[in-house]
Scaffold this active site. Structure first.
Site: not given
Ligand code: THU
Length: 126
Positions: A42, A44, A53, A55, A85, A88
């Site tokens: 991920n 941000e 994310c 994935e 999520c 994804c």
């Molecule tokens: N996140 C992912 O990378 N994958 C997921 O399936 C769920 C959430 C990340 C997004 C964000 O950077 C952090 O987790 C908190 O939500």
């Protein structure tokens, strides 16, 4: 490659996570049909919505490298299972058939295996 090793690759990918806002490090390891693995983490953003994310980062990296056929993805977000999520799930469904498997960390250091169709039974399609 066995799924335990794939999950290890996801865990290693999480070390590159850029997550100063949530502090939640996620890694994903996408197993290609040819046996290769492409990872993502991920990343941000201060404006939040541009965040991506792990994935989707892995899928984008694979597609950018010319790959569109995938067997499985392992996701690491710590010892508890990190379910992908909704965005994804829909992204994975674009490229992955009914046999595609989602590998997550499970109880007692084990793994959980789910079919993508179980996690997203009615994908959006045009
Ligand atoms: N996140 C992912 O990378 N994958 C997921 O399936 C769920 C959430 C990340 C997004 C964000 O950077 C952090 O987790 C908190 O939500």
């Amino acid at each position: 490659m066995n799924y335990k090793t794939l999950l290890e690759r996801a865990k290693r990918a999480a070390e590159n996570s850029y997550s100063p806002y949530s502090g939640f490090k996620v890694g994903a390891a996408l197993l290609l049909e040819n046996g290769d693995v492409i990872t993502g983490c991920n990343a941000e953003n201060a404006a939040f919505s541009p965040s991506i994310c792990a994935e989707r980062a892995a899928v984008a990296a694979a597609v950018s490298a010319g790959y569109r056929h995938f067997k499985a993805i392992a996701i690491w977000g710590g010892k508890n299972p990190c379910y992908p999520c909704g965005v994804c799930r829909q992204t994975l469904a674009e490229f992955c058939g009914g046999d595609f498997e989602v590998i997550l960390s499970g109880a007692d250091g084990g793994i959980e295996i789910h079919k993508l169709t179980e996690l997203l039974p009615f994908e959006f399609k045009l």
